[in-house]
Design an enzyme around this catalytic site. Sequence first.
Site, PDB file in Angstrom:
ATOM      1  N   ALA A  87      -6.790   3.043   0.175  1.00  0.00           N
ATOM      2  CA  ALA A  87      -7.525   3.074  -1.380  1.00  0.00           C
ATOM      3  C   ALA A  87      -8.573   3.347  -1.292  1.00  0.00           C
ATOM      4  CB  ALA A  87      -7.302   1.901  -2.434  1.00  0.00           C
ATOM      5  N   TYR A  88      -9.354   3.777   0.121  1.00  0.00           N
ATOM      6  CA  TYR A  88     -10.248   4.721   0.270  1.00  0.00           C
ATOM      7  C   TYR A  88     -10.069   5.719   0.082  1.00  0.00           C
ATOM      8  CZ  TYR A  88     -11.352  -0.373   2.441  1.00  0.00           C
ATOM      9  OH  TYR A  88     -12.210  -1.550   2.632  1.00  0.00           O
ATOM     10  N   SER A  89     -11.110   6.130  -0.731  1.00  0.00           N
ATOM     11  CA  SER A  89     -11.086   7.841  -1.504  1.00  0.00           C
ATOM     12  C   SER A  89      -9.356   8.534  -1.502  1.00  0.00           C
ATOM     13  CB  SER A  89     -11.843   8.238  -0.227  1.00  0.00           C
ATOM     14  OG  SER A  89     -13.264   8.083   0.135  1.00  0.00           O
ATOM     15  N   GLY A  90      -8.859   7.138  -1.347  1.00  0.00           N
ATOM     16  CA  GLY A  90      -7.224   7.869  -2.414  1.00  0.00           C
ATOM     17  C   GLY A  90      -6.239   8.761  -1.531  1.00  0.00           C
TER      18      GLY A  90
END
Length: 339
Positions: free
Chosen positions: A54-57
């Site tokens: 989920a970090y920066s997609g």
Amino acid sequence: MQYRTLGRTGVQVSSLALGAMNFGRMGRTTQDEVTAVVDAALEGGINVIDTADAYSGGESEEMVGKAIAGRRDDIVLATKATLPMGDERNHRGSSRRWLVTSLDNSLRRLGVDHVDLYQIHRWDPTTSDEETLSALTDLQRAGKIRYFGSSTFPAYRIVQAQWAAREHHLSRYVTEQPSYSILQRGIETHVLPVTEEYGLGVLAWSPLASGWLSGAIREGRDITTSRSTFMPQRFDTAIPSNRARLDAVEQLAQVADEAGLTMIQLALGFVTAHPAVTSALIGPRTLDHLHSQLAAADTVLTADVLDAIDAVVAPGTDLAAHEKNDTPPALLDPALRRR
């Protein structure tokens, strides 16, 4: 740098671990900047890199993968799943369907054939422990993950998952990744005693309390940290919980000064002093941030300094309990507590 055993796995990990949440769009970092931070972190003795889908997609995982190319075997590589990856309702959670897909996506972005630690980013109340643990056990047996753990689980969910693994003869979580800092000490009440009871490794995130303990936030100064630009409500000192944090920071700054320490050394030394904590996760955006945090790698706080910290923020106290991210769903959704 100090090294400790990750729970009961036998794996030796550095007492400071590199968190990759600021890699990519979220931290406005380029690939060259990320690679420089990773290079310096490894040179400084860090051997754990922790990221998440989920970090920066997914961009963080891609950047980490490029930064570690050619030296994968020297790194304990960790990532996470369960937070939403887009609007599709099944592209989230901890079902077998999503975890299998999500891990394959993470491995592709990282450019590796396995991760050392795969973590459930948040407890998913819609999925049974048996479903999740069964999927993780199969992924482990397939060689795609070496170990798996939880992140930000309430103590009772950690216990329940341990019992579910035993009952269904499945592999178990071997780590927990909770939020822990001088300003957020609630996990000392239940979570850390439980992790010690079950022999879990603990990777503590936000040891600098989202920048409150970085030394940059002080009385009379404008708050201009990166985090404050997109989460202003967490730094508005007109809000009582934030005012309490600022008051505590002023007292802690005096404790640090008297001990001849920076605020960062005080904050990281406090987290790594707890016997249940294996590593503190730092999340630098720049090389300057990294070097200031690496300077705390060998900090050992004396008993009188730890006592002084206790006098400012009592053991087991959260100054911003609403930011813990582990509130039981029934307290957030009225439909779950009313007939």
